[in-house]
Design an enzyme around this catalytic site. Structure first.
Site, PDB file in Angstrom:
ATOM      1  N   GLY A  11      37.875  46.298  36.237  1.00  0.00           N
ATOM      2  CA  GLY A  11      39.208  46.475  36.820  1.00  0.00           C
ATOM      3  C   GLY A  11      40.097  45.301  36.461  1.00  0.00           C
ATOM      4  O   GLY A  11      39.941  44.691  35.399  1.00  0.00           O
ATOM      5  N   VAL A  13      40.523  42.104  37.675  1.00  0.00           N
ATOM      6  CA  VAL A  13      39.916  40.779  37.474  1.00  0.00           C
ATOM      7  C   VAL A  13      38.895  40.838  36.340  1.00  0.00           C
ATOM      8  O   VAL A  13      38.864  39.964  35.466  1.00  0.00           O
ATOM      9  CB  VAL A  13      39.231  40.260  38.766  1.00  0.00           C
ATOM     10  N   ASP A  33      31.364  49.343  34.202  1.00  0.00           N
ATOM     11  CA  ASP A  33      32.106  49.898  35.348  1.00  0.00           C
ATOM     12  C   ASP A  33      31.578  51.305  35.600  1.00  0.00           C
ATOM     13  O   ASP A  33      30.981  51.924  34.713  1.00  0.00           O
ATOM     14  CB  ASP A  33      33.611  49.938  35.062  1.00  0.00           C
ATOM     15  N   ARG A  88      40.275  39.581  53.702  1.00  0.00           N
ATOM     16  CA  ARG A  88      39.144  39.713  52.774  1.00  0.00           C
ATOM     17  C   ARG A  88      37.917  40.233  53.520  1.00  0.00           C
ATOM     18  O   ARG A  88      37.111  40.977  52.977  1.00  0.00           O
ATOM     19  CB  ARG A  88      38.831  38.357  52.137  1.00  0.00           C
ATOM     20  N   ASN A  95      31.763  46.393  50.083  1.00  0.00           N
ATOM     21  CA  ASN A  95      31.418  45.552  48.937  1.00  0.00           C
ATOM     22  C   ASN A  95      29.987  45.026  48.990  1.00  0.00           C
ATOM     23  O   ASN A  95      29.387  44.730  47.964  1.00  0.00           O
ATOM     24  CB  ASN A  95      32.434  44.418  48.795  1.00  0.00           C
ATOM     25  N   ASN A 120      35.089  39.942  46.922  1.00  0.00           N
ATOM     26  CA  ASN A 120      35.314  39.476  48.302  1.00  0.00           C
ATOM     27  C   ASN A 120      34.606  40.348  49.331  1.00  0.00           C
ATOM     28  O   ASN A 120      34.340  41.510  49.041  1.00  0.00           O
ATOM     29  CB  ASN A 120      36.825  39.495  48.591  1.00  0.00           C
ATOM     30  N   ARG A 151      46.341  27.199  43.031  1.00  0.00           N
ATOM     31  CA  ARG A 151      47.536  27.599  43.796  1.00  0.00           C
ATOM     32  C   ARG A 151      48.174  26.366  44.431  1.00  0.00           C
ATOM     33  O   ARG A 151      49.388  26.156  44.350  1.00  0.00           O
ATOM     34  CB  ARG A 151      47.145  28.630  44.864  1.00  0.00           C
ATOM     35  N   HIS A 175      36.263  31.017  51.338  1.00  0.00           N
ATOM     36  CA  HIS A 175      37.445  31.611  50.695  1.00  0.00           C
ATOM     37  C   HIS A 175      38.098  32.566  51.691  1.00  0.00           C
ATOM     38  O   HIS A 175      37.996  33.764  51.586  1.00  0.00           O
ATOM     39  CB  HIS A 175      37.001  32.351  49.435  1.00  0.00           C
TER      40      HIS A 175
END
Ligand SMILES: NC(=O)c1ccc[n+]([C@@H]2O[C@H](COP(=O)([O-])OP(=O)(O)OC[C@H]3O[C@@H](n4cnc5c(N)ncnc54)[C@H](O)[C@@H]3O)[C@@H](O)[C@H]2O)c1
Length: 309
Positions: A11, A13, A33, A88, A95, A120, A151, A175
């Site tokens: 996807g 990322v 995938d 997240r 996930n 995540n 960031r 995170h």
């Protein structure tokens, strides 16, 4: 012999990570995938960019795992991203299943590989990968701190009107909302950032860095950030493939370091061909250490929640 890097999840990322690694030209890249034809199509497209950009067109796209056998590094990006308003942690149940099944497939075929988890909620997914693979802690890690730090560095560079390359900074911890930008280790060409920016303004910048992912999610409306995340993964892959021994903030399993035991948390790590070669225990202020341990507590809650899923 060229290295092999597998990227699971083709996807946003995953495909961008595959592109960045292919452009390094030091490894063949396999993208996996579940969507039929999609990884094959993206691999073909990326191969056709090779002659123009100047790398060998050695990317493979697949819906099965045979081509991943013998990978040196596996990057796991498969799974759902956030939607606006989601945290997240809301991704935990879905996930966990995906990352668990993918880890089983790749660990069987690449038993000596180093796995970098990206999906995540990141720290919890690292636990899934470690448990399912049975790999030693040196060979399982997560990408988050480099992104969060990038960031922070971007916003600081804008504030001061200087090159982002001269701004260093560490964001540690889980995170999530409790991540810990360590301002005592943040400097501009060696000058502590606290000498350049007053504490109120610095706190605002810290908060924007903390909310950096959500700010992108809100603007995109569907999907989450991927250019900066992919760049951060590629920096980790570089350090491992080229044995650079960079000191980078990564999610690693702490066994007593920073007073944290048995949890994946973002900490400064020496990354080389062996994977996490050392967790570098920098000296933190009492408040920073408290914040880091509080952040570890949030990871503990997720790990406990996963046990009941
Ligand atoms: N750690 C970080 O700092 C960070 C940064 C950005 C994104 N992320 C996370 O990375 C993940 C991927 O984000 P994205 O933007 O690429 O999402 P995306 O939806 O664009 O891509 C995810 C891909 O995973 C695939 N997939 C789903 N189940 C699979 C399975 N069982 N096997 C193989 N592939 C499977 C999907 O088909 C999809 O193509 C999300 O969980 C996101 O939250 C983490």
């Amino acid at each position: 012999m060229r290295r092999k890097v597998t990227v699971v999840g083709a996807g946003n990322v995953g495909a961008t990570t595959a592109q960045r690694i292919a452009e390094r030209d030091y490894a063949d890249v396999v993208m996996v995938d579940i969507v039929e034809g999609m990884p094959q199509g993206k691999a073909l497209d990326l191969n056709q960019a090779g002659p123009v950009v100047g790398y060998e067109p050695n990317l493979t796209g697949t819906n099965t795992y045979d081509a991943t056998s013998g990978s040196d590094i596996v990057v796991i990006t498969s799974g759902l991203p956030r939607k606006p308003g989601m945290s997240r942690d809301d991704l935990l149940a879905a996930n966990k299943e995906i990352v668990g099944s993918v880890t089983k497939e790749v660990a069987q075929r690449s038993p000596d590989s180093i796995i970098i988890c990206v999906t995540n909620p990141l720290d919890a997914m690292c636990h899934v990968t470690l448990d399912v693979s049975g790999f030693p802690r040196q060979r399982v890690m997560g990408m988050a701190g480099i992104l969060d730090s990038a960031r922070f560095r971007t916003f600081l560079a804008w504030e001061l009107g200087v090159s982002a390359r001269d701004v260093t900074g560490f964001v540690l911890g889980g995170h999530g909302d409790t991540m810990v930008p360590v301002t005592s280790y943040t400097n501009v060409a060696g000058v502590p950032v606290s000498q350049k920016i007053d504490s109120t303004r610095l706190e605002e910048i810290v908060q924007r860095a903390r909310d950096g992912g959500a700010e992108v999610v809100k603007l995109l409306k569907s999907g989450s950030a991927y250019y900066a995340p992919a760049a951060a993964v590629a920096e980790m892959v570089d350090s491992i493939v080229l044995d650079q021994k960079r000191i980078l903030p990564c999610a690693a399993l702490c066994n007593g370091e920073f007073g944290i035991d048995g949890l994946f948390v973002g900490v400064p790590v020496k990354l080389g061909e062996g994977g996490v070669e050392e967790i570098v225990e920098i000296e933190l202020s009492d408040q920073e250490l408290k914040d880091l341990q509080k952040s570890a507590g949030a990871v503990r809650e997720l790990v406990d929640a996963m046990a009941n899923l």
